[in-house]
Design a protein around this motif. Sequence first.
Motif, mmCIF file in Angstrom:
data_model
loop_
_atom_site.group_PDB
_atom_site.id
_atom_site.type_symbol
_atom_site.label_atom_id
_atom_site.label_comp_id
_atom_site.label_asym_id
_atom_site.label_seq_id
_atom_site.Cartn_x
_atom_site.Cartn_y
_atom_site.Cartn_z
ATOM 1 N N ALA A 266 -0.748 7.750 -10.206
ATOM 2 C CA ALA A 266 -2.142 7.468 -9.862
ATOM 3 C C ALA A 266 -2.690 6.311 -10.682
ATOM 4 O O ALA A 266 -3.446 5.470 -10.169
ATOM 5 C CB ALA A 266 -2.985 8.732 -10.082
ATOM 6 N N LEU A 267 -2.306 6.238 -11.960
ATOM 7 C CA LEU A 267 -2.771 5.143 -12.813
ATOM 8 C C LEU A 267 -2.215 3.808 -12.335
ATOM 9 O O LEU A 267 -2.931 2.788 -12.339
ATOM 10 C CB LEU A 267 -2.357 5.413 -14.258
ATOM 11 C CG LEU A 267 -2.732 4.338 -15.275
ATOM 12 C CD1 LEU A 267 -4.240 4.154 -15.326
ATOM 13 C CD2 LEU A 267 -2.178 4.686 -16.664
ATOM 14 N N VAL A 268 -0.960 3.792 -11.929
ATOM 15 C CA VAL A 268 -0.376 2.540 -11.428
ATOM 16 C C VAL A 268 -1.124 2.065 -10.179
ATOM 17 O O VAL A 268 -1.430 0.868 -10.035
ATOM 18 C CB VAL A 268 1.121 2.737 -11.140
ATOM 19 C CG1 VAL A 268 1.689 1.545 -10.391
ATOM 20 C CG2 VAL A 268 1.887 2.946 -12.440
ATOM 21 N N ILE A 269 -1.438 2.973 -9.273
ATOM 22 C CA ILE A 269 -2.179 2.590 -8.059
ATOM 23 C C ILE A 269 -3.561 2.053 -8.421
ATOM 24 O O ILE A 269 -4.016 1.031 -7.876
ATOM 25 C CB ILE A 269 -2.286 3.797 -7.119
ATOM 26 C CG1 ILE A 269 -0.894 4.229 -6.637
ATOM 27 C CG2 ILE A 269 -3.170 3.480 -5.918
ATOM 28 C CD1 ILE A 269 -0.895 5.474 -5.787
ATOM 29 N N THR B 92 -17.580 9.241 -6.860
ATOM 30 C CA THR B 92 -16.642 10.104 -6.127
ATOM 31 C C THR B 92 -16.387 11.422 -6.841
ATOM 32 O O THR B 92 -15.545 12.206 -6.391
ATOM 33 C CB THR B 92 -15.305 9.379 -5.924
ATOM 34 O OG1 THR B 92 -14.740 9.064 -7.202
ATOM 35 C CG2 THR B 92 -15.496 8.109 -5.119
ATOM 36 N N HIS B 93 -17.074 11.666 -7.957
ATOM 37 C CA HIS B 93 -16.921 12.910 -8.726
ATOM 38 C C HIS B 93 -15.474 13.113 -9.178
ATOM 39 O O HIS B 93 -14.915 14.199 -9.047
ATOM 40 C CB HIS B 93 -17.400 14.118 -7.923
ATOM 41 C CG HIS B 93 -18.842 14.058 -7.537
ATOM 42 N ND1 HIS B 93 -19.873 14.138 -8.458
ATOM 43 C CD2 HIS B 93 -19.432 13.883 -6.338
ATOM 44 C CE1 HIS B 93 -21.044 14.045 -7.832
ATOM 45 N NE2 HIS B 93 -20.800 13.870 -6.552
ATOM 46 N N GLY B 94 -14.898 12.030 -9.724
ATOM 47 C CA GLY B 94 -13.581 12.153 -10.330
ATOM 48 C C GLY B 94 -12.415 11.807 -9.447
ATOM 49 O O GLY B 94 -11.269 12.093 -9.814
ATOM 50 N N ARG B 95 -12.655 11.186 -8.318
ATOM 51 C CA ARG B 95 -11.557 10.815 -7.410
ATOM 52 C C ARG B 95 -11.485 9.296 -7.294
ATOM 53 O O ARG B 95 -12.260 8.694 -6.550
ATOM 54 C CB ARG B 95 -11.758 11.415 -6.023
ATOM 55 C CG ARG B 95 -11.772 12.932 -5.968
ATOM 56 C CD ARG B 95 -11.864 13.376 -4.515
ATOM 57 N NE ARG B 95 -11.999 14.805 -4.375
ATOM 58 C CZ ARG B 95 -13.158 15.444 -4.287
ATOM 59 N NH1 ARG B 95 -14.290 14.766 -4.337
ATOM 60 N NH2 ARG B 95 -13.204 16.755 -4.157
ATOM 61 N N SER B 96 -10.559 8.697 -8.004
ATOM 62 C CA SER B 96 -10.304 7.277 -7.828
ATOM 63 C C SER B 96 -9.316 7.080 -6.687
ATOM 64 O O SER B 96 -8.861 8.048 -6.067
ATOM 65 C CB SER B 96 -9.766 6.678 -9.133
ATOM 66 O OG SER B 96 -8.525 7.277 -9.460
ATOM 67 N N ALA C 37 -4.902 9.403 -3.674
ATOM 68 C CA ALA C 37 -3.596 9.308 -3.031
ATOM 69 C C ALA C 37 -2.622 10.360 -3.549
ATOM 70 O O ALA C 37 -1.761 10.834 -2.797
ATOM 71 C CB ALA C 37 -3.011 7.910 -3.238
ATOM 72 N N CYS C 38 -2.759 10.746 -4.812
ATOM 73 C CA CYS C 38 -1.845 11.725 -5.416
ATOM 74 C C CYS C 38 -2.401 13.137 -5.390
ATOM 75 O O CYS C 38 -1.736 14.055 -5.914
ATOM 76 C CB CYS C 38 -1.524 11.325 -6.854
ATOM 77 S SG CYS C 38 -0.671 9.738 -7.000
#
Length: 311
Positions: free
Chosen positions: A25-28, A79-83, A88-89
């Motif tokens: 998720a961090l890479v995306i 987004t309340h914590g959804r990047s 995606a993950c």
Amino acid sequence: MSELVTGDAVVLGLRPAKLPSRALALVIDLVAVGTVFVLVSIGLAIATVTLDEAALAAVAVATFLLVLVGVPVAVETFTHGRSLGKLACGLRVVRDDGGPIRFRHALVRGAMGVVEILATLGAVAAIASLVSARGRRLGDVFAGTLVVRERVPAGRAAAVPPPPPWLVGRFAGLDLSAVPDDLWLAVRQYLTRMHQLDAAVGRAMSERLAGELAARTGVPVPAEVPAAAFLAAVVNERQTREARRAFAAAPAAAPLPHPVPQPHPASVPHYAPPAHPAPVTPVRPGGRDGAAADPGADVVRPPAGGFAPPA
């Protein structure tokens, strides 16, 4: 599974995210934010070509802070914590008590991310996640947050107990549009775990949740209805409406084609016996000229009409 205990003594069964899923998720997120940063930097470089070095340095620092820090903070707040990567993950950032994060949580996470992710290429964040029992990095520790998995098998989710039969359909006229998602989540968590709570704690929590739900809907809780039964009935009404909307939105089934008439097979002719067969009269053989006939020989003459069997 991580058991988080809220202030109301409610045990939340959250599943902390593992390091591989968080790294993906961090890479995306870094690819998305880096692309935006490069495009903005190119645009600003073209627009500020006439500025001196000090002004260019100030613009570069401002661009770095706004894009690489401000954009992730804004995205997680709204987004309340959804990047993008977490979406995606199947991950989400929540508070330690299981609630949605606010701006201050996202700001602390973003500020610490500059040190433990950008400055050290993620080495500090990876070590902190491996050491932590719940996989938290330093930004999560200082912000009081936790990254959890939202996509769990449906069979493991606890079912909400149904309301009493005499309450089914009683609250069909309630306006549920003003009820936020976090309140629905709290009500659902209470209903699935109310039998695990102390009686006094459970009663107090059900009354508090029922009061908040009544304030959102504008209809007070009936005096003769217990708070827990009221919560179960309102949740059942919401599920009924969602199911009705889902069935209404489903495409209508294609009409069945009309059956093509098939030709009837050729009917087999048959003969029905006559209702009253003609009597058989014995006659004596002889010509029309009245010749004598043998008295012992009687010849049976068939009837004049009808079906003659073959000889």
